[in-house]
Design a protein around this motif. Structure first.
Motif, PDB file in Angstrom:
ATOM      1  N   SER A   1     -40.207 -64.971  89.609  1.00 48.05           N
ATOM      2  CA  SER A   1     -39.139 -65.122  88.624  1.00 48.05           C
ATOM      3  C   SER A   1     -38.686 -63.723  88.240  1.00 48.05           C
TER       4      SER A   1
ATOM      5  N   ASP B   1     -45.359 -74.514  81.554  1.00 48.62           N
ATOM      6  CA  ASP B   1     -44.080 -75.239  81.623  1.00 48.62           C
ATOM      7  C   ASP B   1     -43.260 -74.792  82.828  1.00 48.62           C
ATOM      8  N   PHE B   2     -43.259 -73.503  83.062  1.00 45.82           N
ATOM      9  CA  PHE B   2     -42.486 -72.976  84.199  1.00 45.82           C
ATOM     10  C   PHE B   2     -42.993 -73.555  85.519  1.00 45.82           C
TER      11      PHE B   2
ATOM     12  N   PHE C   1     -44.616 -76.235  86.023  1.00 46.94           N
ATOM     13  CA  PHE C   1     -44.286 -77.658  86.030  1.00 46.94           C
ATOM     14  C   PHE C   1     -42.833 -77.863  86.493  1.00 46.94           C
ATOM     15  N   ALA C   2     -41.928 -77.100  85.888  1.00 43.32           N
ATOM     16  CA  ALA C   2     -40.509 -77.204  86.267  1.00 43.32           C
ATOM     17  C   ALA C   2     -40.314 -76.789  87.723  1.00 43.32           C
ATOM     18  N   ARG C   3     -40.989 -75.738  88.128  1.00 46.07           N
ATOM     19  CA  ARG C   3     -40.847 -75.247  89.494  1.00 46.07           C
ATOM     20  C   ARG C   3     -41.375 -76.276  90.495  1.00 46.07           C
TER      21      ARG C   3
ATOM     22  N   PHE D   1     -41.177 -79.438  90.190  1.00 45.50           N
ATOM     23  CA  PHE D   1     -40.123 -80.439  90.364  1.00 45.50           C
ATOM     24  C   PHE D   1     -38.960 -79.888  91.177  1.00 45.50           C
ATOM     25  N   GLN D   2     -38.661 -78.603  91.009  1.00 48.08           N
ATOM     26  CA  GLN D   2     -37.613 -78.023  91.859  1.00 48.08           C
ATOM     27  C   GLN D   2     -37.998 -78.125  93.340  1.00 48.08           C
TER      28      GLN D   2
ATOM     29  N   VAL E   1     -37.536 -81.621  94.543  1.00 49.50           N
ATOM     30  CA  VAL E   1     -36.118 -81.943  94.721  1.00 49.50           C
ATOM     31  C   VAL E   1     -35.621 -81.345  96.034  1.00 49.50           C
TER      32      VAL E   1
ATOM     33  N   GLY F   1     -36.554 -83.546  98.722  1.00 49.71           N
ATOM     34  CA  GLY F   1     -35.515 -84.576  98.803  1.00 49.71           C
ATOM     35  C   GLY F   1     -35.983 -86.019  98.907  1.00 49.71           C
ATOM     36  N   SER F   2     -37.281 -86.291  98.787  1.00 51.04           N
ATOM     37  CA  SER F   2     -37.732 -87.682  98.856  1.00 51.04           C
ATOM     38  C   SER F   2     -37.924 -88.255  97.457  1.00 51.04           C
ATOM     39  N   LEU F   3     -37.150 -89.302  97.157  1.00 50.39           N
ATOM     40  CA  LEU F   3     -37.296 -89.943  95.844  1.00 50.39           C
ATOM     41  C   LEU F   3     -38.656 -90.619  95.707  1.00 50.39           C
TER      42      LEU F   3
ATOM     43  N   LEU G   1     -41.002 -87.913  94.683  1.00 54.02           N
ATOM     44  CA  LEU G   1     -40.707 -87.583  93.285  1.00 54.02           C
ATOM     45  C   LEU G   1     -41.263 -88.650  92.343  1.00 54.02           C
ATOM     46  N   SER G   2     -41.154 -89.885  92.764  1.00 49.61           N
ATOM     47  CA  SER G   2     -41.648 -90.973  91.924  1.00 49.61           C
ATOM     48  C   SER G   2     -43.171 -90.902  91.777  1.00 49.61           C
TER      49      SER G   2
ATOM     50  N   SER H   1     -44.040 -87.632  89.688  1.00 48.57           N
ATOM     51  CA  SER H   1     -43.650 -87.635  88.272  1.00 48.57           C
ATOM     52  C   SER H   1     -44.497 -88.660  87.504  1.00 48.57           C
TER      53      SER H   1
END
Lengths: 344, 344
Positions: B47, B133-134, B136-138, B140-141, B144, B147-149, B152-153, B156
């Motif tokens: 970052s 937190d970072f 965690f967010a990363r 999810f990035q 994404v 690209g597989s929902l 992700l499901s 998450s």
């Protein structure tokens, strides 16, 4: 983003009274959407582990104006959207926001939020950290249910950017070498990124096309900048009863905000030493906050901060030029003025 | 999950020495994948805000065995996967795990992690919360980008379940009314959910079909249960040098783990009063931990906990019956035994 001149600025904006009315009008136009959004928020913060909804309810029920989800709803409707997806995504945006509030209050050791005891003060830091994590995870579950990878991309990037802004804020704390550009990086991350994502996903669900999507992202970004600049001014200028948290928190924490930077850069001799002691070294006495306020008055630090906020609000409004006039557009324009006049 | 009888149990398992070797063999089979996974971890924790990679490096570089990403890599390969997606998803899994470690150490007020000072002890609680937190967010990035929902499901949902387990652990702290079923809920959430998601997404990227996907999810879940049961035993039984953190942390925090529940439920009179004072009321003196250890020895609490762990490891291994024999499958089976014999 380019630096803007701090030249005198005459915004064309509504009066404070008109601005308040306009925000209520925006809420009125979207009352049905907002009601369903609130319902989604309540439903989806549930968990078999009772402490989670209990703590979440403390902060969610405390309310606030739900400005960010309102922006998602408004952006979608402004683009002519007639489906239901925007409601769930508005709830996502509010969950992300609430998660950051819970963690912020732990990080800032705050005891007040929206005029009530903060969640960490009531439930402890541990529970606040964990329930923040839960709301963050739940936000992503909602996005996955929505099923748009573009929305997921926008909001996961925003989530990372928010944290970068907050870490940068932590790093610049007590550092009077921080310049205005870096301060703007902080607020762009910690506040404007989510405003921007909130409006952009509204455009995405409406399949509004690249131009309108970019315009709404821009609107949210500049609106968020204006919002945070006013927030930072209010910490030195608000009526404490309206502020809903202790006045002077930023000062006591040694946060580098624009009012401090303006007063510090205008200072010489004793004044400079005052800021170096109170903010730079974090050594403060009871009477120092009053001195800080009088130095800010002397150098018109609050007015200058408000003027910068007006510039951003003005730019935000200009971004909506791509949309034809409509009651919703006028309400959004007025909501930009509202950010300039609110008591938080 | 069904309660299992605590009847005597004779697992067919490898000896400690063989188990260690087997884990190394698993790492060896996946050395190339693991190298690319580590590279992805280093690249994607970067970052522009320098404190983020600095703090992340402190915990990521401290290493650990990378068991969870190894499971994702192994699961994908076991299903015959030959692409690259599993590498990025393994990095995701490690980011999620690292994020929870950072927050756990804040919540538990830990000062040691993997034999080094914990990140919160070095960088402070604030930075640890935010960098968690970072990551965690990363994570999810990265998902994404994959690209597989479905992935992700799964992840998450796991993220939300982890937090539910941790909040439940917080709620049951010092509560001797907690029963074994509730304790199992805690460890299923805080540990087994991510093990299960780690193995399941390996099957998903390999498009392995429902039966194999369910088998790998089951394998991960039961392996995670075994892993946490051993972890909870080690806090009362490990060689402190091998443990990498202070022995007796769980005791001092009043955590309700299986060794405590076994010793407490076997206790009468003075022994019962001892647990009520030290764990129930959290009133402890210097010599209490030694007393706790001797009571656990008297009631064979560690052996019984280990036996429960063996049962779960046995079930984990049985789940892999749907796969034909292969060096990778044998290594995974042996890694289940490893969890029973590790020093953490």
């Amino acid at each position: 983003m380019q630096r803007m001149d701090a030249a005198p600025f005459m915004p064309e904006e509504n009066s404070p009274r008109e601005a308040e009315d306009a925000l209520q009008q925006l809420g009125g136009l979207l009352a049905d959407d907002m009601r369903r959004c609130n319902q989604t928020i309540i439903e989806r913060m549930q968990s078999p582990v009772a402490l989670i909804p209990e703590l979440a309810a403390h902060i969610v029920a405390a309310g606030g104006k739900r400005l960010r989800p309102l922006l998602t709803l408004a952006a979608a409707r402004l683009c002519g959207y007639e489906g239901e997806r925007h409601v769930r995504l508005a709830a996502c945006v509010e969950f992300l926001h609430t998660a950051t509030l819970l963690h912020d209050d732990v990080v800032d050791e705050s005891t007040m939020r929206r005029g009530l005891s903060s969640a960490n003060a009531v439930f402890g830091n541990k529970a606040s950290v964990l329930v923040g994590d839960f709301l963050f995870a739940r936000a992503f579950q909602l996005m996955v249910e929505d099923g748009s990878l573009e929305v997921l991309s926008i909001l996961s990037r925003a989530a990372a950017t928010i944290v970068e802004g907050e870490v940068l804020q932590l790093v610049t704390q007590n550092d009077l070498e921080t310049d205005e550009a870096r301060y703007l990086d902080v607020i762009r991350g910690k506040t404007a990124a989510l405003f921007s994502a909130a409006t952009e996903v509204g455009a995405v669900v409406a399949e509004a096309g690249a131009e309108r999507q970019a315009a709404l992202a821009r609107f949210g970004l500049d609106l968020g900048m204006a919002f945070q600049l006013v927030d930072d001014a209010l910490d030195y200028a608000a009526d404490p009863d309206r502020l809903g948290k202790s006045l002077g928190d930023d000062f006591r924490e040694g946060k580098i905000t624009l009012p401090v930077l303006i007063a510090f850069h205008a200072a010489e001799g004793e004044e400079r030493a005052f800021w170096e002691r109170t903010i730079g070294a974090g050594e403060q006495e009871e009477a120092d906050f009053a001195t800080a306020l009088s130095l800010m008055r002397r150098h018109r630090a609050i007015e200058q901060t408000q003027a910068r906020a007006s510039e951003f609000a003005h730019r935000a409004k200009a971004a909506l030029d791509v949309f034809p006039p409509s009651p919703l557009r006028e309400s959004l324009l007025a909501s930009a003025d509202y950010t300039l006049h609110r008591g938080r």
